[in-house]
Design a protein around this motif. Structure first.
Motif, PDB file in Angstrom:
ATOM      1  N   THR A   1       0.842  -1.188   0.000  1.00  0.00           N
ATOM      2  CA  THR A   1       0.000   0.000   0.000  1.00  0.00           C
ATOM      3  C   THR A   1       0.881   1.242   0.000  1.00  0.00           C
ATOM      4  OG1 THR A   1      -1.771  -1.146   1.171  1.00  0.00           O
ATOM      5  CG2 THR A   1      -1.708   1.247   1.371  1.00  0.00           C
ATOM      6  N   VAL A   2       0.469   2.266  -0.725  1.00  0.00           N
ATOM      7  CA  VAL A   2       1.183   3.537  -0.722  1.00  0.00           C
ATOM      8  C   VAL A   2       0.740   4.339   0.496  1.00  0.00           C
ATOM      9  CG1 VAL A   2       1.585   5.682  -1.977  1.00  0.00           C
ATOM     10  CG2 VAL A   2       1.360   3.534  -3.228  1.00  0.00           C
ATOM     11  N   ARG A   3       1.702   4.718   1.310  1.00  0.00           N
ATOM     12  CA  ARG A   3       1.402   5.450   2.554  1.00  0.00           C
ATOM     13  C   ARG A   3       1.608   6.942   2.322  1.00  0.00           C
ATOM     14  NH1 ARG A   3       6.001   2.483   5.569  1.00  0.00           N
ATOM     15  NH2 ARG A   3       6.818   2.889   3.458  1.00  0.00           N
ATOM     16  N   LEU A   4       0.555   7.711   2.569  1.00  0.00           N
ATOM     17  CA  LEU A   4       0.583   9.159   2.375  1.00  0.00           C
ATOM     18  C   LEU A   4       0.741   9.841   3.725  1.00  0.00           C
ATOM     19  CD1 LEU A   4      -2.360   9.536  -0.181  1.00  0.00           C
ATOM     20  CD2 LEU A   4       0.084   9.212  -0.668  1.00  0.00           C
ATOM     21  N   GLY A   5       1.822  10.578   3.892  1.00  0.00           N
ATOM     22  CA  GLY A   5       2.083  11.258   5.152  1.00  0.00           C
ATOM     23  C   GLY A   5       1.565  12.684   5.141  1.00  0.00           C
ATOM     24  N   THR A   6       0.854  13.055   6.200  1.00  0.00           N
ATOM     25  CA  THR A   6       0.341  14.414   6.335  1.00  0.00           C
ATOM     26  C   THR A   6       0.420  14.838   7.788  1.00  0.00           C
ATOM     27  OG1 THR A   6      -1.457  15.888   5.629  1.00  0.00           O
ATOM     28  CG2 THR A   6      -2.093  13.845   6.763  1.00  0.00           C
ATOM     29  N   GLU A   7       0.240  16.129   8.037  1.00  0.00           N
ATOM     30  CA  GLU A   7       0.346  16.631   9.409  1.00  0.00           C
ATOM     31  C   GLU A   7      -0.931  16.400  10.202  1.00  0.00           C
ATOM     32  OE1 GLU A   7       1.618  20.770  11.731  1.00  0.00           O
ATOM     33  OE2 GLU A   7       1.018  20.818   9.621  1.00  0.00           O
ATOM     34  N   GLY A   8      -2.080  16.594   9.556  1.00  0.00           N
ATOM     35  CA  GLY A   8      -3.350  16.440  10.265  1.00  0.00           C
ATOM     36  C   GLY A   8      -3.658  17.579  11.214  1.00  0.00           C
ATOM     37  N   ALA A   9      -3.003  18.734  11.005  1.00  0.00           N
ATOM     38  CA  ALA A   9      -3.189  19.846  11.933  1.00  0.00           C
ATOM     39  C   ALA A   9      -3.110  21.193  11.226  1.00  0.00           C
ATOM     40  CB  ALA A   9      -2.137  19.775  13.041  1.00  0.00           C
ATOM     41  N   TYR A  10      -3.461  21.224   9.940  1.00  0.00           N
ATOM     42  CA  TYR A  10      -3.338  22.469   9.183  1.00  0.00           C
ATOM     43  C   TYR A  10      -4.564  22.689   8.305  1.00  0.00           C
ATOM     44  CZ  TYR A  10      -0.526  26.354   7.444  1.00  0.00           C
ATOM     45  OH  TYR A  10      -0.028  27.613   7.171  1.00  0.00           O
ATOM     46  N   PRO A  11      -5.728  22.928   8.944  1.00  0.00           N
ATOM     47  CA  PRO A  11      -6.940  23.168   8.154  1.00  0.00           C
ATOM     48  C   PRO A  11      -6.811  24.464   7.351  1.00  0.00           C
ATOM     49  CG  PRO A  11      -7.284  23.720  10.477  1.00  0.00           C
ATOM     50  CD  PRO A  11      -5.937  23.056  10.382  1.00  0.00           C
TER      51      PRO A  11
ATOM     52  N   ARG B   1      -7.366   7.555  -9.363  1.00  0.00           N
ATOM     53  CA  ARG B   1      -7.029   7.704 -10.778  1.00  0.00           C
ATOM     54  C   ARG B   1      -5.823   6.844 -11.159  1.00  0.00           C
ATOM     55  NH1 ARG B   1      -8.802  13.224 -13.397  1.00  0.00           N
ATOM     56  NH2 ARG B   1     -10.616  13.683 -12.095  1.00  0.00           N
ATOM     57  N   ALA B   2      -4.890   6.709 -10.235  1.00  0.00           N
ATOM     58  CA  ALA B   2      -3.704   5.896 -10.495  1.00  0.00           C
ATOM     59  C   ALA B   2      -3.925   4.420 -10.170  1.00  0.00           C
ATOM     60  CB  ALA B   2      -2.528   6.430  -9.685  1.00  0.00           C
ATOM     61  N   GLU B   3      -5.126   4.081  -9.678  1.00  0.00           N
ATOM     62  CA  GLU B   3      -5.465   2.718  -9.276  1.00  0.00           C
ATOM     63  C   GLU B   3      -4.449   2.167  -8.276  1.00  0.00           C
ATOM     64  OE1 GLU B   3      -6.915   0.019 -12.137  1.00  0.00           O
ATOM     65  OE2 GLU B   3      -8.509   1.415 -12.698  1.00  0.00           O
ATOM     66  N   LEU B   4      -4.165   3.000  -7.264  1.00  0.00           N
ATOM     67  CA  LEU B   4      -3.281   2.624  -6.171  1.00  0.00           C
ATOM     68  C   LEU B   4      -4.088   2.477  -4.892  1.00  0.00           C
ATOM     69  CD1 LEU B   4      -0.327   5.117  -6.774  1.00  0.00           C
ATOM     70  CD2 LEU B   4      -0.279   2.641  -7.167  1.00  0.00           C
ATOM     71  N   THR B   5      -3.706   1.565  -4.038  1.00  0.00           N
ATOM     72  CA  THR B   5      -4.269   1.449  -2.701  1.00  0.00           C
ATOM     73  C   THR B   5      -3.431   2.317  -1.773  1.00  0.00           C
ATOM     74  OG1 THR B   5      -4.996  -0.812  -3.105  1.00  0.00           O
ATOM     75  CG2 THR B   5      -4.812  -0.113  -0.806  1.00  0.00           C
ATOM     76  N   CYS B   6      -4.080   3.267  -1.118  1.00  0.00           N
ATOM     77  CA  CYS B   6      -3.349   4.220  -0.287  1.00  0.00           C
ATOM     78  C   CYS B   6      -3.894   4.224   1.137  1.00  0.00           C
ATOM     79  CB  CYS B   6      -3.449   5.629  -0.870  1.00  0.00           C
ATOM     80  SG  CYS B   6      -2.729   5.807  -2.523  1.00  0.00           S
ATOM     81  N   GLU B   7      -3.036   4.545   2.076  1.00  0.00           N
ATOM     82  CA  GLU B   7      -3.456   4.754   3.462  1.00  0.00           C
ATOM     83  C   GLU B   7      -2.799   6.026   3.979  1.00  0.00           C
ATOM     84  OE1 GLU B   7      -2.180   1.287   5.586  1.00  0.00           O
ATOM     85  OE2 GLU B   7      -0.199   2.126   6.028  1.00  0.00           O
TER      86      GLU B   7
END
Length: 242
Positions: A26-36, A61-67
Protein backbone atom coordinates in the motif's frame (compact mmCIF):
# COMPACT_ATOMS: atom_id res chain seq x y z
CA UNK A 1 -9.24 17.99 -25.42
CA UNK A 2 -10.77 14.52 -25.00
CA UNK A 3 -7.74 12.92 -26.57
CA UNK A 4 -5.48 14.76 -24.11
CA UNK A 5 -7.61 13.81 -21.12
CA UNK A 6 -7.78 10.16 -22.08
CA UNK A 7 -4.06 10.06 -22.74
CA UNK A 8 -3.25 11.56 -19.35
CA UNK A 9 -5.62 9.21 -17.54
CA UNK A 10 -4.17 6.22 -19.37
CA UNK A 11 -0.66 7.30 -18.41
CA UNK A 12 -1.65 7.61 -14.74
CA UNK A 13 -3.20 4.14 -14.87
CA UNK A 14 -0.21 2.51 -16.57
CA UNK A 15 2.30 4.12 -14.24
CA UNK A 16 0.22 3.24 -11.19
CA UNK A 17 -0.09 -0.36 -12.31
CA UNK A 18 3.64 -0.59 -12.91
CA UNK A 19 4.43 0.91 -9.52
CA UNK A 20 2.00 -1.39 -7.70
CA UNK A 21 3.48 -4.40 -9.41
CA UNK A 22 7.00 -3.40 -8.42
CA UNK A 23 6.23 -2.03 -4.99
CA UNK A 24 3.85 -4.69 -3.74
CA UNK A 25 2.58 -2.61 -0.82
CA UNK A 26 0.00 0.00 0.00
CA UNK A 27 1.18 3.54 -0.72
CA UNK A 28 1.40 5.45 2.55
CA UNK A 29 0.58 9.16 2.38
CA UNK A 30 2.08 11.26 5.15
CA UNK A 31 0.34 14.41 6.33
CA UNK A 32 0.35 16.63 9.41
CA UNK A 33 -3.35 16.44 10.26
CA UNK A 34 -3.19 19.85 11.93
CA UNK A 35 -3.34 22.47 9.18
CA UNK A 36 -6.94 23.17 8.15
CA UNK A 37 -8.31 23.52 5.56
CA UNK A 38 -5.47 21.60 3.90
CA UNK A 39 -5.44 18.70 6.36
CA UNK A 40 -6.90 18.07 9.81
CA UNK A 41 -8.42 15.33 11.95
CA UNK A 42 -12.22 15.18 12.01
CA UNK A 43 -14.38 14.20 15.00
CA UNK A 44 -13.72 10.53 14.25
CA UNK A 45 -9.97 11.09 14.34
CA UNK A 46 -9.63 10.56 10.58
CA UNK A 47 -7.64 12.74 8.19
CA UNK A 48 -9.93 15.20 6.41
CA UNK A 49 -9.69 18.39 4.36
CA UNK A 50 -8.57 19.51 0.93
CA UNK A 51 -5.60 17.15 0.75
CA UNK A 52 -7.59 14.14 1.97
CA UNK A 53 -10.05 14.56 -0.90
CA UNK A 54 -7.25 15.30 -3.33
CA UNK A 55 -5.08 12.37 -2.24
CA UNK A 56 -7.95 9.89 -2.38
CA UNK A 57 -8.84 11.04 -5.89
CA UNK A 58 -5.23 10.86 -7.09
CA UNK A 59 -4.91 7.32 -5.74
CA UNK A 60 -8.18 6.32 -7.42
CA UNK A 61 -7.03 7.70 -10.78
CA UNK A 62 -3.70 5.90 -10.50
CA UNK A 63 -5.47 2.72 -9.28
CA UNK A 64 -3.28 2.62 -6.17
CA UNK A 65 -4.27 1.45 -2.70
CA UNK A 66 -3.35 4.22 -0.29
CA UNK A 67 -3.46 4.75 3.46
CA UNK A 68 -2.97 7.91 5.52
CA UNK A 69 -0.29 8.45 8.15
CA UNK A 70 -0.06 11.52 10.39
CA UNK A 71 3.30 12.96 11.41
CA UNK A 72 4.43 16.12 13.19
CA UNK A 73 5.49 18.85 10.80
CA UNK A 74 9.01 19.32 12.15
CA UNK A 75 9.97 15.72 11.32
CA UNK A 76 7.81 15.17 8.24
CA UNK A 77 10.71 15.24 5.74
CA UNK A 78 13.13 13.13 7.82
CA UNK A 79 10.46 10.48 8.34
CA UNK A 80 9.79 10.37 4.59
CA UNK A 81 13.45 9.81 3.79
CA UNK A 82 13.72 7.16 6.51
CA UNK A 83 10.80 5.21 4.99
CA UNK A 84 7.96 5.77 7.46
CA UNK A 85 5.69 6.63 4.51
CA UNK A 86 5.99 6.95 0.75
CA UNK A 87 4.87 10.50 -0.01
CA UNK A 88 4.13 13.78 1.73
CA UNK A 89 0.86 15.57 1.00
CA UNK A 90 0.76 18.19 3.72
CA UNK A 91 0.46 21.76 2.49
CA UNK A 92 4.19 21.77 1.70
CA UNK A 93 5.37 24.63 -0.49
CA UNK A 94 7.90 23.80 -3.18
CA UNK A 95 11.21 25.51 -2.34
CA UNK A 96 14.77 25.07 -3.62
CA UNK A 97 15.98 24.20 -0.11
CA UNK A 98 13.51 21.32 0.29
CA UNK A 99 14.15 20.19 -3.26
CA UNK A 100 17.75 19.51 -2.29
CA UNK A 101 16.55 16.80 0.11
CA UNK A 102 13.42 15.38 -1.56
CA UNK A 103 11.76 15.49 -4.97
CA UNK A 104 8.46 17.27 -5.61
CA UNK A 105 5.56 16.53 -7.88
CA UNK A 106 4.20 19.30 -10.02
CA UNK A 107 2.24 21.76 -7.90
CA UNK A 108 -1.38 21.00 -7.07
CA UNK A 109 -2.09 24.55 -5.95
CA UNK A 110 -0.64 27.75 -7.42
CA UNK A 111 1.49 29.84 -5.05
CA UNK A 112 -0.87 30.95 -2.29
CA UNK A 113 -0.43 34.15 -0.30
CA UNK A 114 0.98 34.28 3.20
CA UNK A 115 -0.24 36.90 5.63
CA UNK A 116 0.40 38.49 9.01
CA UNK A 117 -2.17 38.57 11.81
CA UNK A 118 -2.12 40.63 14.99
CA UNK A 119 -4.45 42.02 17.61
CA UNK A 120 -4.40 45.42 15.87
CA UNK A 121 -3.55 46.71 12.41
CA UNK A 122 -0.65 48.84 13.69
CA UNK A 123 1.37 45.84 14.94
CA UNK A 124 5.08 45.90 14.14
CA UNK A 125 5.60 43.02 11.72
CA UNK A 126 9.06 44.12 10.59
CA UNK A 127 10.81 44.83 13.89
CA UNK A 128 8.72 43.20 16.61
CA UNK A 129 8.34 39.58 17.70
CA UNK A 130 6.68 37.50 14.99
CA UNK A 131 5.50 33.92 15.50
CA UNK A 132 5.58 31.28 12.77
CA UNK A 133 5.54 27.50 12.52
CA UNK A 134 8.95 25.83 12.58
CA UNK A 135 10.36 24.78 9.22
CA UNK A 136 7.95 26.81 7.06
CA UNK A 137 8.50 29.34 4.31
CA UNK A 138 6.90 31.89 6.64
CA UNK A 139 9.56 31.27 9.31
CA UNK A 140 12.24 31.72 6.65
CA UNK A 141 10.62 34.97 5.56
CA UNK A 142 10.53 36.38 9.11
CA UNK A 143 14.28 35.75 9.46
CA UNK A 144 14.84 37.88 6.34
CA UNK A 145 13.33 40.91 8.13
CA UNK A 146 14.39 42.80 11.25
CA UNK A 147 11.74 40.99 13.31
CA UNK A 148 12.54 38.45 16.03
CA UNK A 149 11.26 34.99 15.07
CA UNK A 150 9.31 33.02 17.67
CA UNK A 151 8.85 29.44 16.42
CA UNK A 152 6.19 26.89 17.31
CA UNK A 153 5.70 23.26 16.27
CA UNK A 154 1.91 23.64 15.85
CA UNK A 155 0.36 26.35 13.64
CA UNK A 156 -2.46 27.03 16.10
CA UNK A 157 0.19 27.91 18.68
CA UNK A 158 1.16 30.78 16.38
CA UNK A 159 -2.32 32.25 16.74
CA UNK A 160 -2.32 31.59 20.50
CA UNK A 161 0.99 33.46 20.88
CA UNK A 162 -0.53 36.51 19.18
CA UNK A 163 -3.63 36.38 21.36
CA UNK A 164 -1.63 36.04 24.56
CA UNK A 165 0.72 38.89 23.69
CA UNK A 166 3.75 36.60 23.51
CA UNK A 167 4.16 37.69 19.90
CA UNK A 168 3.35 41.03 18.29
CA UNK A 169 2.21 39.26 15.12
CA UNK A 170 2.01 35.85 13.51
CA UNK A 171 2.60 34.69 9.95
CA UNK A 172 1.17 31.69 8.09
CA UNK A 173 -0.69 30.72 4.91
CA UNK A 174 -3.61 33.09 4.51
CA UNK A 175 -5.95 30.11 3.89
CA UNK A 176 -5.11 28.83 7.36
CA UNK A 177 -5.47 32.23 9.07
CA UNK A 178 -8.71 33.36 7.40
CA UNK A 179 -11.11 31.43 9.72
CA UNK A 180 -9.47 32.97 12.80
CA UNK A 181 -9.95 36.45 11.36
CA UNK A 182 -13.42 36.03 9.87
CA UNK A 183 -15.07 33.65 12.34
CA UNK A 184 -13.50 34.52 15.68
CA UNK A 185 -12.89 38.21 15.12
CA UNK A 186 -10.26 38.93 17.77
CA UNK A 187 -7.32 39.02 15.36
CA UNK A 188 -6.93 41.03 12.16
CA UNK A 189 -4.82 40.83 9.02
CA UNK A 190 -1.94 43.29 8.93
CA UNK A 191 -0.48 44.72 5.75
CA UNK A 192 -0.50 43.23 2.27
CA UNK A 193 -0.50 39.56 1.33
CA UNK A 194 2.97 38.14 0.63
CA UNK A 195 3.38 35.51 -2.12
CA UNK A 196 5.96 32.89 -1.14
CA UNK A 197 7.11 29.58 -2.63
CA UNK A 198 6.31 27.84 -5.89
CA UNK A 199 2.94 26.42 -4.99
CA UNK A 200 2.21 23.25 -3.01
CA UNK A 201 3.31 19.83 -4.20
CA UNK A 202 3.70 16.26 -3.01
CA UNK A 203 7.09 15.23 -1.65
CA UNK A 204 8.89 11.97 -2.53
CA UNK A 205 12.17 10.26 -1.81
CA UNK A 206 14.63 11.06 -4.58
CA UNK A 207 14.84 7.35 -5.41
CA UNK A 208 11.06 7.02 -6.00
CA UNK A 209 10.97 8.47 -9.51
CA UNK A 210 8.28 6.07 -10.72
CA UNK A 211 5.92 6.86 -7.87
CA UNK A 212 6.44 10.59 -8.36
CA UNK A 213 5.61 10.32 -12.06
CA UNK A 214 2.52 8.25 -11.25
CA UNK A 215 1.16 11.06 -9.10
CA UNK A 216 2.32 13.72 -11.56
CA UNK A 217 0.18 12.10 -14.25
CA UNK A 218 -2.82 11.93 -11.91
CA UNK A 219 -2.41 15.59 -10.87
CA UNK A 220 -2.20 16.63 -14.52
CA UNK A 221 -5.36 14.71 -15.35
CA UNK A 222 -7.21 16.62 -12.60
CA UNK A 223 -5.90 19.91 -13.96
CA UNK A 224 -6.96 18.96 -17.47
CA UNK A 225 -10.54 18.04 -16.61
CA UNK A 226 -11.09 20.92 -14.16
CA UNK A 227 -11.69 18.73 -11.10
CA UNK A 228 -8.65 20.14 -9.29
CA UNK A 229 -10.02 23.66 -9.62
CA UNK A 230 -13.33 22.42 -8.21
CA UNK A 231 -11.55 21.15 -5.09
CA UNK A 232 -9.64 24.43 -4.76
CA UNK A 233 -12.89 26.41 -4.94
CA UNK A 234 -14.48 24.12 -2.35
CA UNK A 235 -11.67 24.14 0.21
CA UNK A 236 -9.51 27.18 -0.63
CA UNK A 237 -11.97 29.76 -2.00
CA UNK A 238 -9.55 32.69 -1.67
CA UNK A 239 -6.74 30.92 -3.55
CA UNK A 240 -5.79 31.19 -7.18
CA UNK A 241 -6.88 28.45 -9.57
CA UNK A 242 -5.17 26.79 -12.51
Amino acid sequence: MKTILLGTAALAFSLGTAFAAGHGDTVRLGTEGAYPPYNFLNDEGEVAGFERELGDELCARAELTCEWVTNAWDSIIPNLTSGNYDAIIAGMSITPERDEVIDFSQNYTPPSPSAYIAMSEDADTQGGVVAAQTGTIQADHVTSTEATLLEFADPEEVVSAVRSGEADAGMADKDFLTPFVENEGDVVFVGEDIPLGGGIGMGFRESDTELRETFNAAIQSMKDDGSLNELIVKWLPDSQQF
